[in-house]
Design a protein around this motif. Structure first.
Motif, mmCIF file in Angstrom:
data_model
loop_
_atom_site.group_PDB
_atom_site.id
_atom_site.type_symbol
_atom_site.label_atom_id
_atom_site.label_comp_id
_atom_site.label_asym_id
_atom_site.label_seq_id
_atom_site.Cartn_x
_atom_site.Cartn_y
_atom_site.Cartn_z
ATOM 1 N N LEU A 163 54.178 13.048 -13.495
ATOM 2 C CA LEU A 163 54.390 12.466 -14.881
ATOM 3 C C LEU A 163 55.567 11.521 -14.826
ATOM 4 O O LEU A 163 55.698 10.418 -15.337
ATOM 5 C CB LEU A 163 54.447 13.369 -15.673
ATOM 6 N N ASP A 164 56.697 11.940 -13.981
ATOM 7 C CA ASP A 164 57.868 11.051 -13.974
ATOM 8 C C ASP A 164 57.376 9.857 -13.082
ATOM 9 O O ASP A 164 58.053 8.562 -13.455
ATOM 10 C CB ASP A 164 58.893 11.924 -13.054
ATOM 11 N N LYS A 165 56.659 9.921 -12.193
ATOM 12 C CA LYS A 165 56.195 8.536 -11.368
ATOM 13 C C LYS A 165 55.381 7.699 -12.261
ATOM 14 O O LYS A 165 55.640 6.595 -12.226
ATOM 15 C CB LYS A 165 55.226 8.999 -10.097
ATOM 16 N N ILE A 166 54.593 8.267 -13.381
ATOM 17 C CA ILE A 166 53.820 7.268 -13.953
ATOM 18 C C ILE A 166 54.800 6.734 -15.166
ATOM 19 O O ILE A 166 54.612 5.510 -15.548
ATOM 20 C CB ILE A 166 52.660 8.320 -14.880
ATOM 21 N N VAL A 167 55.767 7.329 -15.587
ATOM 22 C CA VAL A 167 56.706 6.920 -16.713
ATOM 23 C C VAL A 167 57.424 5.824 -15.927
ATOM 24 O O VAL A 167 57.565 4.772 -16.528
ATOM 25 C CB VAL A 167 57.637 8.013 -17.004
ATOM 26 N N ARG A 168 57.687 5.889 -14.860
ATOM 27 C CA ARG A 168 58.712 4.938 -14.156
ATOM 28 C C ARG A 168 57.765 3.739 -13.974
ATOM 29 O O ARG A 168 58.250 2.776 -14.101
ATOM 30 C CB ARG A 168 59.236 5.594 -12.535
#
Length: 118
Positions: A105-110
């Motif tokens: 999820l952090d990677k998607i948000v970034r």
């Protein structure tokens, strides 16, 4: 008498090997004292003054001129050091880069942030 013996032992080790640097690490986490010693010994680094601290942590010393190399090897292997690091850059090896996304999820948000910002 035990303190005198410990002092004389430390004095003779330092006289024979020069200045030493102390490391401490948390027991468990997949590392026993024997494994840490083998890790360093395989790279030519001898361990001196093995200790068990009241907190349960284990400690040892290496020659001061080998301390930075030993710290790098320990951090790269993931040994949970509890002492202050000689080279703060080795903290990334131990704990990972805090600016690096950890979850999917952090990677998607970034990615979305990067995509919409440009």
């Amino acid at each position: 008498m035990a303190n005198l013996n410990r002092f004389l032992d430390a004095f003779s080790v330092r006289a024979a090997n020069g200045p030493l640097h102390a490391f401490t690490f948390r027991r468990g986490g997949g590392f026993a004292g024997r494994e840490v010693e083998r890790l360093l010994l395989d790279k030519g680094i001898r361990i001196f003054e093995r200790t068990r601290l009241p907190s349960g942590d284990l400690g040892f010393s290496v020659r001061a001129d080998q301390a930075e190399w030993a710290e790098y090897l320990l951090c790269r292997a993931g040994v949970p050091l509890t002492c202050e690091l000689l080279d703060p850059a080795n903290d990334i090896l131990l704990n990972g880069d805090p600016s690096e996304p950890r979850s999917f999820l952090d990677k998607i948000v970034r990615f979305v942030d990067w995509f919409t910002a440009g």
